[in-house]
Design an enzyme around this catalytic site. Structure first.
Site, short mmCIF file in Angstrom:
data_model
loop_
_atom_site.label_atom_id
_atom_site.label_comp_id
_atom_site.label_asym_id
_atom_site.label_seq_id
_atom_site.Cartn_x
_atom_site.Cartn_y
_atom_site.Cartn_z
N CYS A 105 -0.02 5.35 7.45
CA CYS A 105 -1.37 4.91 7.77
C CYS A 105 -1.35 4.01 9.00
O CYS A 105 -0.56 3.06 9.09
CB CYS A 105 -1.97 4.16 6.58
SG CYS A 105 -3.63 3.53 6.91
N CYS A 139 0.82 -1.20 0.00
CA CYS A 139 0.00 0.00 0.00
C CYS A 139 0.87 1.26 0.00
O CYS A 139 1.77 1.40 0.82
CB CYS A 139 -0.90 0.00 1.23
SG CYS A 139 -1.96 1.46 1.36
N CYS A 199 -7.70 1.40 -0.23
CA CYS A 199 -7.29 0.53 0.89
C CYS A 199 -7.05 -0.86 0.34
O CYS A 199 -7.98 -1.50 -0.17
CB CYS A 199 -8.37 0.51 1.97
SG CYS A 199 -8.01 -0.64 3.32
N GLN A 231 -18.78 -9.62 11.19
CA GLN A 231 -17.35 -9.78 10.99
C GLN A 231 -16.90 -9.02 9.75
O GLN A 231 -17.55 -9.07 8.70
CB GLN A 231 -16.98 -11.26 10.84
CG GLN A 231 -17.03 -12.03 12.13
CD GLN A 231 -15.89 -11.67 13.09
OE1 GLN A 231 -15.07 -10.79 12.81
NE2 GLN A 231 -15.86 -12.33 14.22
N CYS A 247 -11.64 -11.17 19.84
CA CYS A 247 -10.78 -10.49 18.86
C CYS A 247 -9.66 -9.72 19.55
O CYS A 247 -8.94 -8.98 18.89
CB CYS A 247 -11.60 -9.56 17.97
SG CYS A 247 -12.44 -8.23 18.87
#
Length: 411
Positions: free
Chosen positions: A77, A69, A155, A250, A367
Site C-alpha cells: 500500500c 496494517c 485502513c 484537515q 503541509c
C-alpha cells in the site's frame, strides 16, 4: 537488474530509506529503516542516484517494527510510507525532513524544528479516498503503481467510523454507477459520513438510496453525494444540508486545530489590525481573527467553501472568491498575514506581492516542507523579512508528511 548490499543511514522526504553505493551514488529504497543492512535490486539508475527495491533484510535497524496494517506489505500500500518504523523514529525522520528542506531548498540556516507529537498514531484520519482498480474493486494505490488499486479491507489510520462505513460499502459496490472512478468518504463533526461518488459519466444513477440504507443498516449515518463528470457534487440520499464535502478540511481535525491555534498565536495580537487570511477554506481562522478584534479580508478560490463560511453569518469578514495571486493586488494593505496554501505552495507572484507588502508578520502554514522552503526563500530575499521560527505538528503519523507553521517578521 543488479543486486547490491546497502547500509541505510536516514529517511528521505518521500519516506524512502537512504544509503550510499560504493561508487558514491545515493540509493533510495522504500520500506527500509535507518540502521538496516539490506540487499536491494536496483530498478532505476541515474547519474547521481539510484532507486532500489528491498529484496532481503540482513540486519534490522533499531527503529524497525512490524507494520500493523496487513495491506502495508501484502499489497504494498502506498498510502503510508513509515509503518515499519516505531513512533520515535518516525517523528525524528519528519523533523529532519522539514529541517533538511529549509536548509537545502530554502538556504536557511536553521536546526530541525520542534515537532508537536500526534494525539493518536492510529485511527486519526477523517477522510479517505479510494480509487477503482480492475473490475469493481476499490482501494488505495500500491506503491509506485498509481494506475492500479488493490481491494481495501480496512485502513488502520482512518477513523473507526470510516472503517465501519467502508466495511458496509465495499459489500455494496454493485450498486454504484458502472463508471464510478473514485469514492471519497469524509467524517463530519457531527459523526456522519459523507460519501462522494465521482463518476466518469453524467448518466443518471438511481441506486444512491439503496447504498445509504445498506450503510445505515451497519450503524452509520450516511449522506450520499454524486459528482457526475464535469459537474458539481449534489446530495442524492441522506440528510441534505449546507455541508460542502469537497471543501478543504484537515484530515486530522484534532492536530489540525493545534496547528491552527499555534498559527494564530504566532500572528500576535490582531486587535484593530488589517489581516489577510489567504486560502481561507471554510473560514474558521477568519472568524477567530474577527473574534480577536481584527479587520479581516479572506481569499478562497472554492465558492462552495465560501458559501459555507457565509452561511455561518454574523461576522464582518470581507470575503473574496478567486485565486490568491489574482486578487492580492486589489486587497487593502495588510498589517498581518496568515496563509495556508495547498501542497503545491503559493504561486510566485503571490509570494512576491507579500514580500513587497507592508505586513509586519506573515504566518505560513504548510503541509509540504519543500514548497514551504521554496516560498520562504523567496519571501526572505532582499532582507525585508526574516524567518523568526518554525514549528512542526505531527498531523500524519505512519506517513512522511508533516504540517509546519513558520513565522516571518519584518527585518
Amino acid at each position: 537488474m543488479s543486486e547490491v548490499a546497502l547500509e541505510i543511514d536516514s529517511v528521505a522526504a518521500g519516506g524512502d530509506g537512504v544509503g550510499r553505493l560504493e561508487d558514491g551514488r545515493v540509493a533510495f529504497v522504500p520500506r527500509t529503516a535507518p540502521g538496516d543492512r539490506v540487499r536491494i535490486a536496483i530498478v532505476r539508475e541515474h547519474a547521481r542516484f539510484v532507486r532500489g527495491r528491498l529484496l532481503a533484510l540482513e540486519r534490522a535497524g533499531p527503529g524497525r517494527v512490524d507494520p500493523r496494517c496487513d495491506h502495508y506489505e501484502a499489497d504494498r500500500c502506498g498510502g503510508c510510507q513509515l509503518q515499519h518504523l516505531d513512533s520515535a523514529t518516525q517523528r525524528s525522520a519528519r523533523r529532519t525532513i522539514v529541517g533538511d528542506a529549509l536548509r537545502r531548498i530554502g538556504g536557511l540556516e536553521v536546526p530541525d524544528p520542534p515537532l508537536e507529537p500526534a494525539l493518536a498514531d492510529w485511527g486519526y484520519r477523517a477522510k479517505i479516498t479510494v480509487a477503482r482498480g480492475r473490475g469493481r474493486r476499490f482501494g488505495f494505490h500500491p506503491l509506485d503503481e498509481p494506475r492500479d488499486s488493490f481491494a481495501l479491507r480496512r485502513c488502520e489510520i482512518a477513523d473507526p467510523i470510516l472503517n465501519q462505513a467502508w466495511d458496509a460499502l465495499r459489500q455494496a459496490t454493485g450498486m454504484l454507477p458502472a463508471k464510478a472512478e473514485r469514492l471519497v468518504l469524509r467524517l463530519d463533526h457531527e459523526g456522519r459520513v459523507h460519501l462522494v461518488v465521482e463518476d466518469a459519466t453524467d448518466a443518471a444513477w438511481s441506486r444512491a438510496a439503496e447504498v445509504e440504507r445498506a450503510v445505515r443498516a451497519a450503524g452509520v449515518e450516511l449522506v450520499v453525494w454524486w459528482r457526475p463528470a464535469g459537474g458539481a457534487p449534489r446530495v442524492l440520499a441522506g440528510r441534505d444540508d449546507a455541508y460542502a464535502p469537497t471543501a478543504f478540511r484537515q484530515v486530522n481535525p484534532a492536530m489540525g486545530e493545534l496547528a491552527r491555534r499555534a498559527a494564530l498565536d504566532a500572528l500576535g495580537d490582531p486587535g484593530g489590525r488589517q489581516v489577510w487570511d489567504l486560502y481561507a477554506g471554510v473560514g474558521e481562522t477568519s472568524r477567530e481573527l474577527v473574534g480577536r478584534g481584527a479587520r479581516v479580508v479572506s481569499v478562497e478560490r472554492d465558492p462552495r467553501a465560501v458559501a459555507l463560511a457565509q452561511a455561518a453569518g454574523g461576522d464582518p469578514i470581507d470575503r473574496r472568491v478567486g485565486d490568491v495571486e489574482a486578487l492580492l493586488g486589489s486587497l487593502p494593505g495588510p498589517d498581518l498575514v496568515i496563509t495556508n496554501p495547498p501542497r503545491v505552495g503559493m504561486a510566485r507572484p503571490a509570494v512576491e506581492r507579500l514580500r513587497e507588502s507592508e505586513a509586519e508578520r506573515v504566518v505560513y502554514v504548510s503541509c509540504d516542507p519543500a514548497t514551504l522552503a521554496r516560498d520562504l526563500k523567496l519571501l526572505t530575499q532582499g532582507g525585508r523579512f526574516r524567518l523568526a521560527r518554525v514549528a512542526s505538528f505531527d498531523l500524519f503519523p505512519q506517513t512522511a508528511h508533516v504540517e509546519s507553521v513558520a513565522l516571518v517578521e519584518r527585518a
